[in-house]
Write an enzyme that holds these catalytic residues in place. Sequence first.
Site, mmCIF file in Angstrom:
data_model
loop_
_atom_site.group_PDB
_atom_site.id
_atom_site.type_symbol
_atom_site.label_atom_id
_atom_site.label_comp_id
_atom_site.label_asym_id
_atom_site.label_seq_id
_atom_site.Cartn_x
_atom_site.Cartn_y
_atom_site.Cartn_z
ATOM 1 N N GLY A 54 0.836 -1.194 0.000
ATOM 2 C CA GLY A 54 0.000 0.000 0.000
ATOM 3 C C GLY A 54 0.873 1.247 0.000
ATOM 4 C CG HIS A 55 4.582 1.360 0.520
ATOM 5 N ND1 HIS A 55 4.375 0.474 1.546
ATOM 6 C CD2 HIS A 55 5.670 0.908 -0.128
ATOM 7 C CE1 HIS A 55 5.309 -0.454 1.523
ATOM 8 N NE2 HIS A 55 6.102 -0.221 0.507
#
Length: 141
Positions: A54-55
């Site tokens: 998630g990055h």
Amino acid sequence: MKESSVYDCTVIELDKHHNKKGNISVVENGQTVPFAVKRIYYLYDVPGGESRGGHAHKELRQLIIAASGSFDVTLNDGKVKRTFSLNRPYQGLLIVPGIWRELTNFSSGSVCLVLASMLYDESDYIRDYINYLDYKGNGSK
Ligand code: TYD
């Protein structure tokens, strides 16, 4: 890397030395991966149904290996998504800078081994998806 795309990310076949006592796979700097490995970390004991990642990273290059078990890695460059199911300890997914990633569907007991081109640096992360789209030039800002 603002211009990078999911098509710059590929699965690399690692050396596999097999005999009746088992297998060895090898990663060597300058031979197997197109960067010098500065850091190794691994994810394990990921609870069922949990997701990681998630990055994106601005500069970091990584090789992700399912050292044990399986999981999925979904790469997203802001325009195109590609999902890789990793389940072979002799394959590694090369991720170039500037790619958003999500890791999901971890099997019980799986180990996600990550070889990285830089030491840990929180300022290299983009953790907000709206900021990521803006970084890639796809945002609304
Ligand atoms: P993060 O990279 O966000 O994990 P994931 O992408 O697997 O979900 O890191 C989670 C936490 O661990 C974060 O607080 C920073 C810390 N961390 C380090 O201190 N050093 C490291 O090399 C890594 C990868 C994470």
